[in-house]
Scaffold this motif. Sequence first.
Motif, PDB file in Angstrom:
ATOM      1  N   VAL A   1       0.863  -1.180   0.000  1.00 46.60           N
ATOM      2  CA  VAL A   1       0.000   0.000   0.000  1.00 46.60           C
ATOM      3  C   VAL A   1       0.900   1.231   0.000  1.00 46.60           C
ATOM      4  O   VAL A   1       1.897   1.296   0.713  1.00 46.60           O
ATOM      5  N   GLY A   2       0.555   2.211  -0.822  1.00 46.44           N
ATOM      6  CA  GLY A   2       1.330   3.449  -0.899  1.00 46.44           C
ATOM      7  C   GLY A   2       2.273   3.441  -2.087  1.00 46.44           C
ATOM      8  O   GLY A   2       2.043   2.778  -3.086  1.00 46.44           O
ATOM      9  N   TRP A   3       3.358   4.184  -1.959  1.00 39.16           N
ATOM     10  CA  TRP A   3       4.328   4.350  -3.042  1.00 39.16           C
ATOM     11  C   TRP A   3       5.306   3.180  -3.076  1.00 39.16           C
ATOM     12  O   TRP A   3       5.821   2.772  -2.045  1.00 39.16           O
ATOM     13  N   ASN A   4       5.556   2.667  -4.279  1.00 35.96           N
ATOM     14  CA  ASN A   4       6.476   1.562  -4.499  1.00 35.96           C
ATOM     15  C   ASN A   4       7.481   1.948  -5.569  1.00 35.96           C
ATOM     16  O   ASN A   4       7.112   2.532  -6.597  1.00 35.96           O
ATOM     17  N   MET A   5       8.756   1.600  -5.359  1.00 41.60           N
ATOM     18  CA  MET A   5       9.783   1.787  -6.380  1.00 41.60           C
ATOM     19  C   MET A   5       9.719   0.571  -7.305  1.00 41.60           C
ATOM     20  O   MET A   5       9.787  -0.574  -6.837  1.00 41.60           O
ATOM     21  N   ILE A   6       9.533   0.822  -8.604  1.00 39.80           N
ATOM     22  CA  ILE A   6       9.402  -0.280  -9.557  1.00 39.80           C
ATOM     23  C   ILE A   6      10.301  -0.035 -10.760  1.00 39.80           C
ATOM     24  O   ILE A   6      10.787   1.068 -10.993  1.00 39.80           O
ATOM     25  N   GLY A   7      10.509  -1.076 -11.523  1.00 41.79           N
ATOM     26  CA  GLY A   7      11.253  -1.022 -12.776  1.00 41.79           C
ATOM     27  C   GLY A   7      10.913  -2.264 -13.575  1.00 41.79           C
ATOM     28  O   GLY A   7      10.187  -3.147 -13.106  1.00 41.79           O
ATOM     29  N   LEU A   8      11.439  -2.346 -14.782  1.00 37.68           N
ATOM     30  CA  LEU A   8      11.175  -3.506 -15.625  1.00 37.68           C
ATOM     31  C   LEU A   8      12.263  -4.554 -15.426  1.00 37.68           C
ATOM     32  O   LEU A   8      13.418  -4.308 -15.753  1.00 37.68           O
ATOM     33  N   PRO A   9      11.891  -5.732 -14.931  1.00 36.12           N
ATOM     34  CA  PRO A   9      12.879  -6.794 -14.758  1.00 36.12           C
ATOM     35  C   PRO A   9      13.086  -7.630 -16.023  1.00 36.12           C
ATOM     36  O   PRO A   9      14.007  -8.419 -16.111  1.00 36.12           O
ATOM     37  N   LEU A  10      12.211  -7.449 -17.011  1.00 30.65           N
ATOM     38  CA  LEU A  10      12.242  -8.209 -18.263  1.00 30.65           C
ATOM     39  C   LEU A  10      11.891  -7.282 -19.422  1.00 30.65           C
ATOM     40  O   LEU A  10      11.268  -6.234 -19.221  1.00 30.65           O
ATOM     41  N   THR A  11      12.239  -7.671 -20.629  1.00 28.15           N
ATOM     42  CA  THR A  11      11.784  -6.962 -21.821  1.00 28.15           C
ATOM     43  C   THR A  11      10.363  -7.421 -22.104  1.00 28.15           C
ATOM     44  O   THR A  11      10.117  -8.621 -22.273  1.00 28.15           O
ATOM     45  N   VAL A  12       9.425  -6.496 -22.110  1.00 28.17           N
ATOM     46  CA  VAL A  12       8.004  -6.833 -22.264  1.00 28.17           C
ATOM     47  C   VAL A  12       7.473  -6.321 -23.593  1.00 28.17           C
ATOM     48  O   VAL A  12       8.035  -5.407 -24.193  1.00 28.17           O
ATOM     49  N   THR A  13       6.377  -6.906 -24.061  1.00 20.69           N
ATOM     50  CA  THR A  13       5.778  -6.477 -25.323  1.00 20.69           C
ATOM     51  C   THR A  13       4.922  -5.227 -25.146  1.00 20.69           C
ATOM     52  O   THR A  13       4.745  -4.467 -26.086  1.00 20.69           O
ATOM     53  N   ASN A  14       4.382  -5.021 -23.944  1.00 19.41           N
ATOM     54  CA  ASN A  14       3.556  -3.851 -23.665  1.00 19.41           C
ATOM     55  C   ASN A  14       4.023  -3.260 -22.337  1.00 19.41           C
ATOM     56  O   ASN A  14       3.798  -3.853 -21.288  1.00 19.41           O
TER      57      ASN A  14
END
Length: 115
Positions: A41-54
Amino acid sequence: LAHAQFFGGSFDGYGQKGHTDTLIYNNPPVITESTDKIVAVGWNMIGLPLTVTNSHVDFLFPDAIANTLYGFNGSYQRADSLKIGIGYWLRFSNPDTVEITGVAMDTVCINVNPG
């Protein structure tokens, strides 16, 4: 094999026959994998761990609070899609586990500013 060229010797499909087999992949097989991202819940630091199609935030994180994806480039900037090698803040109203499916990256080059 999607498409391969073989040079020298003979080839039995596994590269075991002959003495000078060389196998060159023009289009190596693409292997997809999945990873789970646990968000709080709240703010999360995220990024792409894989190359995705979308890479659109609504596709990857459908339960995130709308219009809360922010990257930083001198100041916080709202974004709609994620790019590889960049970290983002994204806000959630409920904890969740999100499955991301894509292709693993061999390398990621990231420019780092001094300071």
